[in-house]
Enzyme design. Structure first.
Site: not given
Ligand code: SDX
Length: 435
Positions: A271, A312, A370
Site C-alpha cells: 500500500h 493496482h 508510488d
Molecule cells: C497504493 O487501493 C488503493 O487505492 C491504494 C492506493 C491509494 O491511493 O490508496 O492507490 C495506493 O497502495 C498503490 C499500490 C502500491 N503497491 C505497489 O505498488 C506494490 C506492488 N503492487 C502489487 O502488490 C499489487 O499490484 C497490488 C497490491 C497493488 C494490487 O494487488 P491485487 O489487486 O490483489 O492484485 P493481485 O495481487 O491479485 O495481482 C493480479 C496478478 C497476480 O498474478 P496472477 O496470480 O494473476 O498470475 O498480477 C500480479 C499478481 O501476481 N501482480 C504483479 C504485481 N502486481 C500484481 N506481479 C508482479 N509485480 C506486481 N507489482
C-alpha cells in the site's frame, strides 16, 4: 446521495433448496451498481465470500470516484488533473470535507483554522525521546498520532459535530508538525516550530530542513511540487488504510486513534509503503541491463519479488496520478535536480520495458502513484524512510473526510465481517497425561 430506484433487482436461487429471492440493485452517480445482499444470510443461511473485498462495497460514499478502466480519478466530481493544475492542497481539503469548493471567505476561515492548530503539545517532545534515532518514522507517527487523544478530551465526542470538525482540523494541521519532528529526531537536530506565515507545505519544508543557526528560504518549486503531490495523494475511495479508518471508526473509537490505525495500514509495502519500496527496488536493480532479470523475478510465482509501484486493484489502465507525477518529475529535475538523474532514467526504462512485456500487459499492470513519487521526494531532499510519512500527511485529509462521512451515514453500524470456518470440528478436551 444517488436516488436508488428500488425497482431494479437481481434474482438469486439456491439450487440446493430451490428457494429464490430478489435482491435490490442500487445505482450510483458513476460506476458499477451495487446488489444489496443484507438479506442473504437471513433468507439463505449462507454468508457471502469475498477475500480482499474485490467485489464488495462496504459503504455508500460521495467523496472520491475512480474509473479503473479509463484511468480516471475525481474528488467530489472534479477531475484530478484540473485540481492538480488549478487548486491547492488545503482547498482540496476543504472540498473533500465539505463537498464544495470554498468561497473566498470560507477558504480564509478554513486556512485560519488549520494554521491555528499546527502546534503540538510541548510534552509530546519527550515522547520522541523514547525512540532510538533510527526508529522508522512511520513507527513514531503511529505512536504520536495515537497519543493525540490523550491531549484532546475536548474533541473526542464523535457524536458532537463541533468535536468532529475540530478533531479533523487538528489532525490535518498537526501531521506536518509531527512529521517534521520525526525527521529532526532521526537526524539529532532540534525540533522546529511551525510558522504561521508559511504555507502548509512551506511550513513542512521549514520544519524538516531549517536549522536554528541559519536563515532558511522555502524553495517555491519544492513548495508547489509538494502541494501538488499532496493533492494527488489526498484520497482514493475505500483503499486499505481508509477502510481501516472506517472499520476502527465504526466502533466509535476517537478520530486520533482511527487515524493512527490508518497510518499503520498505510505503512505496508503493498500500500503506501510502496513509494519507499520502489526506491529500494531501483537501487537493487541498479542498472538498465539488470531490468530483464528483475522482470523475470517479478513474474516468478515462487519468488516473493514484486515490481513495486506497478499494479493496482482498481486501475487497469494508467494511474492518472502516476502520469501527473511523471510529468512533474521532469519539471522538478530540470529546476532542482539533474534532468539526467540516473534513478529517473532507470525508472523510465523499467516502465517502458515492463509495459512491452506480455505478463504485465495481460494483467493490466501499469505504474501507480508510488512509482515516481519517491524520485521527486528524493530531489526535494526527503529521505526514503520519510516517503510514506509524506503519503500519510496527504491522506489524512481523505481519512478524516471518509471518517466524517461514515459517522454521518445512517446505514453504518459496527463493522463485523463473517467467515467461512474450516477449523477442527467440535471435540472434547484431552487431559495432558492422555495426549
Ligand atoms: C497504493 O487501493 C488503493 O487505492 C491504494 C492506493 C491509494 O491511493 O490508496 O492507490 C495506493 O497502495 C498503490 C499500490 C502500491 N503497491 C505497489 O505498488 C506494490 C506492488 N503492487 C502489487 O502488490 C499489487 O499490484 C497490488 C497490491 C497493488 C494490487 O494487488 P491485487 O489487486 O490483489 O492484485 P493481485 O495481487 O491479485 O495481482 C493480479 C496478478 C497476480 O498474478 P496472477 O496470480 O494473476 O498470475 O498480477 C500480479 C499478481 O501476481 N501482480 C504483479 C504485481 N502486481 C500484481 N506481479 C508482479 N509485480 C506486481 N507489482
Amino acid at each position: 446521495m444517488a436516488k436508488d430506484t428500488g425497482k431494479d433487482t437481481i434474482s438469486v436461487t439456491d439450487n440446493v433448496t430451490g428457494k429464490t429471492i430478489e435482491l435490490p440493485i442500487y445505482h450510483g452517480t458513476h460506476g458499477p451498481g451495487a446488489v444489496d445482499i443484507r438479506a442473504f444470510f437471513k433468507e439463505f443461511g449462507y454468508v457471502t465470500f469475498d477475500p480482499g473485498f474485490v467485489s464488495t462495497a462496504a459503504c455508500r460514499s460521495s467523496i472520491t470516484y475512480i474509473d479503473g478502466d479509463k484511468g480516471q480519478l475525481m474528488y467530489r466530481g472534479y477531475p484530478i488533473e484540473q485540481l492538480a493544475e488549478k487548486s491547492s492542497f488545503l482547498e482540496v481539503a476543504y472540498l473533500m470535507l465539505h463537498g464544495e469548493l470554498p468561497k473566498r471567505e470560507q477558504q480564509n476561515e478554513f486556512l485560519g483554522n488549520i494554521t491555528r492548530h499546527t502546534m503540538i503539545n510541548e510534552s509530546l517532545k519527550s515522547f520522541y525521546e523514547g525512540f532510538y534515532h533510527d526508529a522508522h518514522p512511520m513507527a513514531i507517527m503511529v505512536g504520536v498520532v495515537g497519543s493525540l487523544s490523550a491531549f484532546y478530551h475536548d474533541s473526542t465526542d464523535i457524536r458532537n459535530p463541533e468535536h468532529r470538525e475540530i478533531a479533523a482540523h487538528r489532525l490535518i494541521a498537526k501531521m506536518p508538525t509531527i512529521a517534521g519532528a520525526c525527521y529532526k529526531h532521526s537526524i539529532g537536530e532540534p525540533f522546529v516550530y511551525p510558522r504561521n506565515k508559511l504555507s502548509y507545505c512551506g511550513n513542512l519544508l521549514n520544519m524538516m530542513f531549517s536549522v536554528p543557526c541559519e536563515e532558511y528560504e522555502v524553495d517555491p518549486v519544492a513548495e508547489r511540487a509538494l502541494d501538488m503531490i499532496f493533492i494527488l495523494h489526498a484520497d482514493h475511495e475505500q483503499n486499505a488504510s481508509t477502510s481501516t479508518i472506517r472499520l476502527a471508526g465504526s466502533s466509535a473509537a476517537n478520530p486520533f486513534a482511527c487515524v493512527a490505525s490508518g497510518i499503520a495500514a498505510l505503512w505496508g509495502p503493498a500500500h503506501g509503503g510502496a513509494n519507499e519500496a520502489v526506491l529500494h527496488m531501483l537501487d537493487q536493480i541498479g542498472d538498465v541491463k539488470n531490468i530483464p532479470k528483475f522482470l523475470e523475478k517479478a513474474k516468478d510465482k515462487d519468488d516473493p519479488f514484486r515490481l513495486m509501484g506497478f499494479g493496482h486493484r482498481i486501475y487497469k489502465n494508467f494511474d492518472p496520478r502516476a502520469t501527473l507525477i511523471r510529468k512533474m518529475c521532469h519539471e522538478v529535475l530540470a529546476k532542482l535536480g539533474d534532468e539526467n538523474d540516473p534513478l529517473f532514467e532507470l525508472a523510465l526504462r523499467l516502465e517502458e520495458i515492463a509495459l512491452q512485456d506480455d505478463y504485465f500487459k495481460e494483467r493490466k499492470l501499469y505504474p501507480n502513484v508510488d512509482f515516481y513519487s519517491g524520485i521527486i521526494y528524493k530531489v526535494l531532499g526527503i529521505p526514503t524512510n520519510m516517503f510514506t510519512v509524506m503519503f500519510a500527511i496527504a491522506r489524512t485529509v481523505g481519512w478524516v473526510s471518509q471518517w466524517m462521512e461514515m459517522i454521518g451515514d445512517p446505514e453504518q453500524r459496527i463493522a463485523r465481517p463473517r467467515q467461512l470456518y474450516e477449523g477442527a470440528a467440535k471435540r472434547d478436551y484431552i487431559d495432558i497425561n492422555k495426549r
